[in-house]
Design a protein around this motif. Structure first.
Motif, PDB file in Angstrom:
ATOM      1  N   GLU A   6      43.085  32.804  35.411  1.00  9.66           N
ATOM      2  CA  GLU A   6      41.941  33.660  35.117  1.00  9.66           C
ATOM      3  C   GLU A   6      41.034  33.017  34.073  1.00  9.66           C
ATOM      4  OE1 GLU A   6      45.584  36.547  35.404  1.00  9.66           O
ATOM      5  OE2 GLU A   6      45.137  34.558  34.581  1.00  9.66           O
ATOM      6  N   CYS A  22      39.255  34.263  39.010  1.00 10.32           N
ATOM      7  CA  CYS A  22      40.665  33.890  39.161  1.00 10.32           C
ATOM      8  C   CYS A  22      40.733  32.801  40.222  1.00 10.32           C
ATOM      9  CB  CYS A  22      41.493  35.096  39.568  1.00 10.32           C
ATOM     10  SG  CYS A  22      43.219  34.699  39.952  1.00 10.32           S
ATOM     11  N   TRP A  36      43.341  42.851  40.659  1.00  8.28           N
ATOM     12  CA  TRP A  36      43.209  42.777  39.201  1.00  8.28           C
ATOM     13  C   TRP A  36      43.960  43.949  38.589  1.00  8.28           C
ATOM     14  CZ3 TRP A  36      41.182  38.766  36.549  1.00  8.28           C
ATOM     15  CH2 TRP A  36      40.366  37.867  37.237  1.00  8.28           C
ATOM     16  N   CYS A  96      45.144  38.652  37.102  1.00 10.07           N
ATOM     17  CA  CYS A  96      44.951  38.457  38.533  1.00 10.07           C
ATOM     18  C   CYS A  96      46.332  38.393  39.188  1.00 10.07           C
ATOM     19  CB  CYS A  96      44.184  37.153  38.747  1.00 10.07           C
ATOM     20  SG  CYS A  96      43.965  36.663  40.451  1.00 10.07           S
TER      21      CYS A  96
END
Length: 128
Positions: A6, A22, A36, A96
């Motif tokens: 990320e 990401c 997320w 992520c």
């Protein structure tokens, strides 16, 4: 090796915007749902948004609907989270995550589902 990295976090004033990225490596990205999550200090981790491997179907937590937008670029192997109208309560570490989906399920994603691959997180602080 499957890896998620990320970037894009930082300090922003209330009402401002940030875009998180990401970058995925080692994945055949259309085979994976991406999501997320975030975890604020002293709170449990919560799902924020997810996007399916195919068709681009998305879901959002009620707390971010209308303010956050998730997207993905399977060629660049990157998933994004555009965050607008940020509030102090959005302050958290954002993660992520990815999970492999069977061919029958690749048009779906689940915010509350189990994700097997995680990034290291990026800090977002919303404060004046």
């Amino acid at each position: 090796q499957l890896q998620l990295v990320e970037s894009g976090g930082g300090l922003v004033q209330p009402g401002g915007s940030l875009r998180l990225s990401c970058a995925a490596s080692g994945f055949t990205l259309p085979f994976y749902a991406l999501a997320w999550f975030r975890q604020a200090p002293g709170k449990e981790r919560e799902g924020v948004s997810c996007i399916s491997g195919t068709d681009g179907n998305t879901k959002y937590a009620d707390s971010v609907k209308g303010r956050f937008t998730i997207s993905r670029d399977n060629v660049k192997k990157t998933v994004y989270l555009q965050m607008n109208s940020l509030k102090p309560e959005d302050t958290a570490v954002y993660y992520c995550a990815a999970t492999w989906r069977s061919p029958a399920d690749r048009s779906m994603c689940d915010i509350g589902g189990s994700y097997g691959y995680w990034g290291q997180g990026t800090h977002v602080t919303v404060s004046s």
